[in-house]
Design an enzyme around this catalytic site. Structure first.
Site, short mmCIF file in Angstrom:
data_model
loop_
_atom_site.label_atom_id
_atom_site.label_comp_id
_atom_site.label_asym_id
_atom_site.label_seq_id
_atom_site.Cartn_x
_atom_site.Cartn_y
_atom_site.Cartn_z
N ASN A 11 0.87 -1.18 0.00
CA ASN A 11 0.00 0.00 0.00
C ASN A 11 0.91 1.23 0.00
OD1 ASN A 11 -1.79 2.05 0.53
ND2 ASN A 11 -2.39 1.32 2.56
N LYS A 13 0.13 4.23 -0.18
CA LYS A 13 -0.50 5.39 0.47
C LYS A 13 -0.32 6.64 -0.41
CE LYS A 13 -0.07 3.11 4.88
NZ LYS A 13 0.05 3.17 6.32
N HIS A 97 -9.40 0.84 5.22
CA HIS A 97 -8.13 1.10 5.89
C HIS A 97 -8.37 2.07 7.05
CE1 HIS A 97 -4.02 2.28 6.71
NE2 HIS A 97 -3.63 1.24 6.01
N GLU A 99 -6.75 4.46 8.11
CA GLU A 99 -6.51 5.88 7.78
C GLU A 99 -7.74 6.49 7.11
OE1 GLU A 99 -2.82 5.29 5.70
OE2 GLU A 99 -1.86 4.74 7.60
N GLU A 169 -4.95 -5.11 10.69
CA GLU A 169 -3.93 -4.09 10.93
C GLU A 169 -4.24 -3.35 12.23
OE1 GLU A 169 -1.97 -2.73 7.01
OE2 GLU A 169 -3.80 -1.58 7.21
N GLY A 175 3.01 2.03 10.90
CA GLY A 175 3.99 3.09 10.73
C GLY A 175 4.73 3.46 12.00
N SER A 216 3.96 -2.33 10.45
CA SER A 216 5.41 -2.37 10.70
C SER A 216 6.07 -3.68 10.29
CB SER A 216 5.70 -2.05 12.17
OG SER A 216 5.30 -0.71 12.46
P1 13P Z 1 3.39 0.14 7.66
O1 13P Z 1 3.86 -1.13 7.00
O2 13P Z 1 4.13 1.36 7.18
O3 13P Z 1 3.33 0.03 9.14
O4 13P Z 1 1.88 0.41 7.16
C1 13P Z 1 0.95 -0.62 7.26
C2 13P Z 1 -0.26 -0.23 6.50
O5 13P Z 1 -0.99 0.65 6.92
C3 13P Z 1 -0.54 -0.92 5.24
O6 13P Z 1 -1.82 -0.66 4.81
#
Ligand code: 13P
Length: 260
Positions: A11, A13, A97, A99, A169, A175, A216
């Site tokens: 992803n 982002k 997601h 976010e 997740e 992150g 992560s």
């Molecule tokens: P990270 O791998 O940067 O922690 O992000 C995970 C994520 O949100 C994938 O959708």
């Protein structure tokens, strides 16, 4: 036990505009050499999808979208992209997601509408679920994850459910460099995600739907997760922005699959 084909998705982002996206996908195509049956998906931002799609065409790497609108055809919805527009050249879409749930107020009901829109047009849907730090600390992980899974699949039939992937997740792991503990993540995936699917659809569906862990993940910890009984892959943010890191992760998953 059913052997599920692993699936690893990147992803990107809100990173990698068209030029950077082409460069990254070119590097990935040259760095990653498939060694095992493994579904690989990359999800660039909308503006980069056409160009990245051209680079990965015929390589076996699939194209995914990071979002979709719930009205599946056309209409006066400024700024939105429909499932119909994505169908045909986009294999996967990420829905729910954290976010988007948190920054754009996407509720369980909205997530469900998006899941249905994607499935209606034959797009495989990656449904994200996961608890916040506060929910985790309060011991509410089970309630939150089960509620999100139930809501996302409301009105989704057996055949369509087979076209889905769930990504667990935990928000506090995204992150932060602080991944969940593999055995704890596996418990969530096995009991709260697969268990809920088992209640809703029965064994055939629940044992076939693939469940990813996200949060992560990097080339050093991927094996600890993929070795777990109910984790069938990963949804990766930061580490998918490096072709070398992402390839290392894919190769670890591929090697594990072959040795299993
Ligand atoms: P990270 O791998 O940067 O922690 O992000 C995970 C994520 O949100 C994938 O959708």
């Amino acid at each position: 036990m059913t052997k599920r084909k692993p699936i690893v998705a990147g992803n990107w982002k809100m990173f990698m505009g068209p030029e950077a996206g082409v460069e990254l996908s070119n590097r990935l195509v040259h760095t990653y050499k498939s060694i095992a049956p493994l579904d690989v998906v990359i999800c660039p931002p909308f503006v980069s999808m056409t160009e990245v799609g051209r680079v990965i065409e015929g390589t076996g790497i699939c194209l995914g979208s990071q979002n979709i609108f719930w009205e599946s055809n056309e209409g006066a919805y400024t700024g939105e992209v429909s499932a119909q527009m994505l169908s045909g050249w986009c294999d996967y879409v990420i829905v729910g997601h954290s976010e988007r749930r948190h920054n754009f107020n996407e509720t369980d009901a909205i997530v469900n509408k998006k899941v249905q829109a994607g499935l209606h047009y034959g797009i495989n849907v990656i449904i994200c679920v996961g608890e916040s730090f506060a929910e985790n600390s309060a011991g509410n992980t089970k309630d939150v994850v089960e509620r999100q899974v139930r809501a996302a699949y409301r009105g989704v039939g057996h055949q369509e459910a087979l076209q889905t992937v769930v990504a667990y997740e935990p928000i506090w792991a995204i992150g932060t460099g602080q991944a969940s503990t593999p055995t704890v993540a596996n418990k969530v995936c096995a009991e709260y995600v697969r268990g809920t699917l088992d209640n809703m659809y029965g064994h055939e569906v629940s044992s076939s739907v693939r469940i990813q862990y996200g949060g992560s993940i990097n080339s050093k910890n991927i094996l600890d997760f993929i070795e777990q009984s109910d984790i069938d892959g990963a949804l990766i943010g930061g580490a998918s922005l490096s072709a070398e890191d992402f390839s290392d992760i894919l190769n670890s998953v591929g090697r594990h699959y072959l040795s299993d």
